[in-house]
Write a protein that holds these residues in place. Sequence first.
Motif, PDB file in Angstrom:
ATOM      1  N   ALA A  72     112.321  37.765  71.063  1.00  0.00           N
ATOM      2  CA  ALA A  72     111.028  38.451  71.094  1.00  0.00           C
ATOM      3  C   ALA A  72     110.287  38.107  72.391  1.00  0.00           C
ATOM      4  O   ALA A  72     110.081  36.942  72.712  1.00  0.00           O
ATOM      5  N   GLY A  73     109.914  39.142  73.140  1.00  0.00           N
ATOM      6  CA  GLY A  73     109.161  38.940  74.364  1.00  0.00           C
ATOM      7  C   GLY A  73     109.969  38.417  75.533  1.00  0.00           C
ATOM      8  O   GLY A  73     109.388  37.938  76.509  1.00  0.00           O
ATOM      9  N   LEU A  74     111.302  38.492  75.470  1.00  0.00           N
ATOM     10  CA  LEU A  74     112.146  37.985  76.555  1.00  0.00           C
ATOM     11  C   LEU A  74     112.012  38.876  77.789  1.00  0.00           C
ATOM     12  O   LEU A  74     112.180  40.091  77.721  1.00  0.00           O
ATOM     13  N   LEU A  75     111.707  38.266  78.925  1.00  0.00           N
ATOM     14  CA  LEU A  75     111.566  38.998  80.178  1.00  0.00           C
ATOM     15  C   LEU A  75     112.893  39.043  80.922  1.00  0.00           C
ATOM     16  O   LEU A  75     113.734  38.161  80.776  1.00  0.00           O
ATOM     17  N   SER A  76     113.079  40.073  81.749  1.00  0.00           N
ATOM     18  CA  SER A  76     114.263  40.146  82.600  1.00  0.00           C
ATOM     19  C   SER A  76     114.270  38.969  83.557  1.00  0.00           C
ATOM     20  O   SER A  76     113.223  38.492  83.994  1.00  0.00           O
ATOM     21  N   ASP A  77     115.486  38.510  83.884  1.00  0.00           N
ATOM     22  CA  ASP A  77     115.620  37.313  84.700  1.00  0.00           C
ATOM     23  C   ASP A  77     116.850  37.473  85.585  1.00  0.00           C
ATOM     24  O   ASP A  77     117.706  38.329  85.337  1.00  0.00           O
ATOM     25  N   PHE A  78     116.960  36.634  86.610  1.00  0.00           N
ATOM     26  CA  PHE A  78     118.156  36.649  87.448  1.00  0.00           C
ATOM     27  C   PHE A  78     119.374  36.254  86.621  1.00  0.00           C
ATOM     28  O   PHE A  78     119.297  35.357  85.775  1.00  0.00           O
ATOM     29  N   ILE A  79     120.488  36.911  86.873  1.00  0.00           N
ATOM     30  CA  ILE A  79     121.739  36.580  86.212  1.00  0.00           C
ATOM     31  C   ILE A  79     122.818  36.372  87.266  1.00  0.00           C
ATOM     32  O   ILE A  79     122.650  36.758  88.429  1.00  0.00           O
ATOM     33  N   THR A  80     123.918  35.761  86.845  1.00  0.00           N
ATOM     34  CA  THR A  80     124.940  35.371  87.812  1.00  0.00           C
ATOM     35  C   THR A  80     126.313  35.492  87.184  1.00  0.00           C
ATOM     36  O   THR A  80     126.445  35.447  85.952  1.00  0.00           O
ATOM     37  N   PRO A  81     127.374  35.666  87.981  1.00  0.00           N
ATOM     38  CA  PRO A  81     128.723  35.683  87.428  1.00  0.00           C
ATOM     39  C   PRO A  81     128.992  34.428  86.597  1.00  0.00           C
ATOM     40  O   PRO A  81     128.606  33.323  86.970  1.00  0.00           O
ATOM     41  N   GLY A  82     129.644  34.629  85.464  1.00  0.00           N
ATOM     42  CA  GLY A  82     129.923  33.537  84.545  1.00  0.00           C
ATOM     43  C   GLY A  82     128.983  33.506  83.355  1.00  0.00           C
ATOM     44  O   GLY A  82     129.321  32.929  82.313  1.00  0.00           O
ATOM     45  N   ASP A  83     127.796  34.113  83.484  1.00  0.00           N
ATOM     46  CA  ASP A  83     126.862  34.119  82.367  1.00  0.00           C
ATOM     47  C   ASP A  83     127.492  34.808  81.154  1.00  0.00           C
ATOM     48  O   ASP A  83     128.106  35.871  81.275  1.00  0.00           O
ATOM     49  N   VAL A  84     127.315  34.196  79.977  1.00  0.00           N
ATOM     50  CA  VAL A  84     127.781  34.791  78.722  1.00  0.00           C
ATOM     51  C   VAL A  84     126.577  35.490  78.104  1.00  0.00           C
ATOM     52  O   VAL A  84     125.748  34.873  77.434  1.00  0.00           O
ATOM     53  N   GLN A  85     126.493  36.765  78.363  1.00  0.00           N
ATOM     54  CA  GLN A  85     125.331  37.556  77.976  1.00  0.00           C
ATOM     55  C   GLN A  85     125.612  38.264  76.659  1.00  0.00           C
ATOM     56  O   GLN A  85     126.714  38.778  76.443  1.00  0.00           O
ATOM     57  N   THR A  86     124.643  38.293  75.760  1.00  0.00           N
ATOM     58  CA  THR A  86     124.820  39.016  74.503  1.00  0.00           C
ATOM     59  C   THR A  86     123.886  40.224  74.475  1.00  0.00           C
ATOM     60  O   THR A  86     122.707  40.121  74.810  1.00  0.00           O
ATOM     61  N   THR A  87     124.436  41.351  74.095  1.00  0.00           N
ATOM     62  CA  THR A  87     123.651  42.582  74.038  1.00  0.00           C
ATOM     63  C   THR A  87     122.724  42.563  72.831  1.00  0.00           C
ATOM     64  O   THR A  87     122.758  41.631  72.017  1.00  0.00           O
ATOM     65  N   GLY A  88     121.933  43.602  72.709  1.00  0.00           N
ATOM     66  CA  GLY A  88     121.034  43.702  71.565  1.00  0.00           C
ATOM     67  C   GLY A  88     121.764  43.722  70.239  1.00  0.00           C
ATOM     68  O   GLY A  88     121.214  43.318  69.207  1.00  0.00           O
TER      69      GLY A  88
END
Length: 337
Positions: free
Chosen positions: A223-239
Amino acid sequence: MTNALEVLAVTSQITVQDLGRPGFTALGLSTGGAADRRALWEAAALLGQTTPQACLEMPLTGGRFRATCPTRIALTGAPMRASLAGRALLWNANHTLAPGEVLEIGPAEAGIYGYLSFAGGIATPPQLGARATLASAGLGTVVNAGMCLPLGPDPAPDTPAQRLPLEPRFAGGVLRVMPGPQTELFDTATRTRAFATPFRAGAGSRQGVALTHEGAPFASQTAGLLSDFITPGDVQTTGSGQPTILLAECQSIGGYPRLGTVIPADLPIAAQARPGTALRLAPVTLYEAEALSPEEPALLAQLRKALQPLIRDPHDIADLLSYQLISGVVRGDEEDL
């Protein structure tokens, strides 16, 4: 063009790649560069380079090439079937390409990205300090049949051929993940489950590889998460809770939460994972991550220590009888001096 590589045929979207363009993230430009950076450092060790030079990145298969000048080449990354003038070539080794000889690189036997490097590098014009291809930004060179790519001169053409042991990073395995600024957005139970879940590589590209799994999605407190810098290797989870490991051409900013970051030493395993390849995530501390992923110049020093002479099969030496094979022969009954 005196020093050039003639592209006779290509069977995949081959691109020119190097280590990419660091320093432009704030301007919205991803670093890019080779999907498997270790493969470029392996080539640098094999060719006696102090830093990797621009090379060809070949996804799944290669093509047919011919040089107009003598040059040493290195074959690294995903092992592919390769031959020179009809003679099979060992992968993860360097070889000499004579003018007019046809180098043929076929399908990968494992992994995705194979690399063809040259002792003097590919000398296409640099853009923003690099020659790496970032198609989404219109940078670099996508290779097509009929092209002639400029090559730098080989600085040491008489260097003996060498090989490196083939690292087992082309069939999946464990990916060590260090915590990041958003790790705590996932509760303890979710993190524990993520590190106990057997994943398989899903659809992937140079931007990232999805992790498919059975069971519930990996929800987070966003909730309320702002966009941020990301980098190769990040384990990102979608909505929807789908985890994805970001790779070389990932976007520079994102708003999805990240479970952590795959350490640089293990990122080539993710990049080389074909769909269906088994992958596991394992947590490590920041201190452990630093110890497990040395700076790339230190990696080059390690690779140089692992070099081995490339011993040619006598059956592949067409001019074998021209060699002096019996120099120093003795009878065995000579008196000791």
